[in-house]
Motif scaffolding. Sequence first.
Motif, PDB file in Angstrom:
ATOM      1  N   LEU A  39       0.833  -1.197   0.000  1.00 17.04           N
ATOM      2  CA  LEU A  39       0.000   0.000   0.000  1.00 17.04           C
ATOM      3  C   LEU A  39       0.869   1.248   0.000  1.00 17.04           C
ATOM      4  N   LYS A  40       0.444   2.244  -0.789  1.00 13.02           N
ATOM      5  CA  LYS A  40       1.165   3.506  -0.890  1.00 13.02           C
ATOM      6  C   LYS A  40       0.281   4.663  -0.419  1.00 13.02           C
ATOM      7  N   SER A  41       0.913   5.797  -0.210  1.00 14.35           N
ATOM      8  CA  SER A  41       0.170   6.960   0.282  1.00 14.35           C
ATOM      9  C   SER A  41      -0.991   7.319  -0.628  1.00 14.35           C
ATOM     10  N   ASP A  42      -0.793   7.185  -1.938  1.00 15.81           N
ATOM     11  CA  ASP A  42      -1.841   7.554  -2.891  1.00 15.81           C
ATOM     12  C   ASP A  42      -3.049   6.629  -2.822  1.00 15.81           C
ATOM     13  N   ASP A  43      -2.901   5.489  -2.149  1.00 10.77           N
ATOM     14  CA  ASP A  43      -4.032   4.568  -2.032  1.00 10.77           C
ATOM     15  C   ASP A  43      -5.072   5.067  -1.033  1.00 10.77           C
ATOM     16  N   PHE A  44      -4.669   6.007  -0.183  1.00 13.63           N
ATOM     17  CA  PHE A  44      -5.557   6.514   0.859  1.00 13.63           C
ATOM     18  C   PHE A  44      -6.039   7.907   0.464  1.00 13.63           C
ATOM     19  N   TYR A  82      -5.720   8.883  14.153  1.00 11.52           N
ATOM     20  CA  TYR A  82      -5.333   8.597  15.535  1.00 11.52           C
ATOM     21  C   TYR A  82      -4.515   7.308  15.593  1.00 11.52           C
ATOM     22  N   ARG A  83      -5.041   6.254  15.022  1.00  9.95           N
ATOM     23  CA  ARG A  83      -4.235   5.042  14.825  1.00  9.95           C
ATOM     24  C   ARG A  83      -3.604   5.163  13.438  1.00  9.95           C
ATOM     25  N   PRO A  84      -2.281   5.219  13.353  1.00  8.08           N
ATOM     26  CA  PRO A  84      -1.602   5.510  12.079  1.00  8.08           C
ATOM     27  C   PRO A  84      -1.941   4.494  10.994  1.00  8.08           C
ATOM     28  N   LYS A  85      -2.063   4.986   9.780  1.00  7.57           N
ATOM     29  CA  LYS A  85      -2.513   4.122   8.685  1.00  7.57           C
ATOM     30  C   LYS A  85      -1.391   3.340   8.013  1.00  7.57           C
ATOM     31  N   LYS A  86      -0.127   3.757   8.168  1.00 13.04           N
ATOM     32  CA  LYS A  86       0.940   3.111   7.395  1.00 13.04           C
ATOM     33  C   LYS A  86       2.072   2.524   8.241  1.00 13.04           C
ATOM     34  N   GLY A  87       1.889   2.428   9.526  1.00  8.99           N
ATOM     35  CA  GLY A  87       2.926   1.851  10.369  1.00  8.99           C
ATOM     36  C   GLY A  87       2.843   2.398  11.773  1.00  8.99           C
ATOM     37  N   VAL A  88       3.514   1.733  12.716  1.00 11.74           N
ATOM     38  CA  VAL A  88       3.529   2.165  14.111  1.00 11.74           C
ATOM     39  C   VAL A  88       4.977   2.175  14.583  1.00 11.74           C
ATOM     40  N   THR A  89       5.470   3.350  14.899  1.00 11.57           N
ATOM     41  CA  THR A  89       6.875   3.525  15.261  1.00 11.57           C
ATOM     42  C   THR A  89       7.275   2.639  16.428  1.00 11.57           C
ATOM     43  N   GLU A  90       6.484   2.642  17.487  1.00 11.69           N
ATOM     44  CA  GLU A  90       6.850   1.896  18.699  1.00 11.69           C
ATOM     45  C   GLU A  90       6.812   0.386  18.471  1.00 11.69           C
ATOM     46  N   HIS A  98       4.275  -4.187  12.077  1.00  8.39           N
ATOM     47  CA  HIS A  98       2.926  -3.626  12.055  1.00  8.39           C
ATOM     48  C   HIS A  98       2.709  -2.922  10.722  1.00  8.39           C
ATOM     49  N   PRO A  99       1.687  -3.332   9.952  1.00 11.81           N
ATOM     50  CA  PRO A  99       1.447  -2.717   8.640  1.00 11.81           C
ATOM     51  C   PRO A  99       0.760  -1.359   8.729  1.00 11.81           C
ATOM     52  N   GLY A 100       0.433  -0.934   9.951  1.00 11.70           N
ATOM     53  CA  GLY A 100      -0.400   0.251  10.102  1.00 11.70           C
ATOM     54  C   GLY A 100      -1.859  -0.154  10.112  1.00 11.70           C
ATOM     55  N   TYR A 101      -2.688   0.712  10.628  1.00 12.30           N
ATOM     56  CA  TYR A 101      -4.122   0.415  10.712  1.00 12.30           C
ATOM     57  C   TYR A 101      -4.794   0.850   9.411  1.00 12.30           C
ATOM     58  N   TRP A 102      -4.387   0.218   8.309  1.00 14.97           N
ATOM     59  CA  TRP A 102      -4.849   0.616   6.987  1.00 14.97           C
ATOM     60  C   TRP A 102      -6.362   0.505   6.847  1.00 14.97           C
ATOM     61  N   TRP A 103      -6.962  -0.459   7.555  1.00 18.49           N
ATOM     62  CA  TRP A 103      -8.407  -0.675   7.459  1.00 18.49           C
ATOM     63  C   TRP A 103      -9.208   0.401   8.202  1.00 18.49           C
ATOM     64  N   LEU A 104      -8.497   1.271   8.959  1.00 19.55           N
ATOM     65  CA  LEU A 104      -9.165   2.367   9.663  1.00 19.55           C
ATOM     66  C   LEU A 104      -8.900   3.719   8.999  1.00 19.55           C
ATOM     67  N   ALA A 105      -8.196   3.705   7.889  1.00 17.97           N
ATOM     68  CA  ALA A 105      -7.810   4.968   7.249  1.00 17.97           C
ATOM     69  C   ALA A 105      -9.006   5.775   6.777  1.00 17.97           C
TER      70      ALA A 105
END
Length: 303
Positions: A39-44, A82-90, A98-105
């Motif tokens: 998934l890329k930024s342009d997908d969201f 709030y929940r990042p869409k493309k990854g979680v630093t921690e 962690h792929p990010g919360y893409w399903w919540l974007a």
Amino acid sequence: MIRVARTPCPPSLNPADPDAAGPRELRRLKEKLDQGETLKSDDFRAYGSHAVREDLREMFHGKCAYCESKIAGSQDTDVEHYRPKKGVTEADEAGIRHPGYWWLAMRWENLVLSCQHCNQSRSYHVIIPDGLETEAELRTFLEQHTKSKAGKLNAFPTEDSQWVTVETGDITSERPLILNPVDTDPKHHLDWVLFEGASTVREKDGSPVGESTRRILGLNRRWLEEDRRIRLLEMRRLRNRLIDKLNKWIEAEAPEIAEIYRTTADEYIEDLVALTEDDQPFAGMARAFLELVQKEVAEMEGP
């Protein structure tokens, strides 16, 4: 930061409408992942529509959900996940993929309005420390300041370092360490420094959520603190005038003179209350200040 009520979901993100932009985007994301694509930024895109942004501006009263700066009319706003869409630093730092919360974007309940300083990670912030008792100490610090990184970006720490990593997971099981003012009342986690040299915010009663929130978002960054201090000094002046009029009200011998002082005092109270309204910048700080003033007034009024 103040508690904010979530408004109805914009039609374009309505999960019950399969033809809406949000559900259509979610289907496309699943198809790409099923095909092994990244998934890329342009997908969201669904979350960034003008209608969604305007609904967020209205819900958060034209203010950043985190720092409460008035931003809608003076600078660009970010639609923040709030929940990042493309990854979680921690999670990455803990060795958890962690792929990010893409399903919540494209989900309304995951979106807030943010200023760019709170939302984007930047390394040039000057963070005002705790314990500056006078403005002279603040000036000395600013002459010797160092720069720090602050801003949320992909940050999403949890108390137990556990995250939901798949769409079918239960996000209510997570224990986030960053405040979402729609889900949690910030007054239980954040405290305000009101009568010292700087207008800073700190964790309340040792709250790890409060400490993590103020540190990651940079809620004591220099120019934000300065704007807050300007509002705080205004409230201090109103408070001083109020206390002066109440003292004169108490000391007045003639009832008609006492009534004049009391009326003026009540007007100052109204002015203070007006600064705590939802649409006012830094209403969280203003409400904490007003609470202290109300206690002073109650003590002066007596039983």
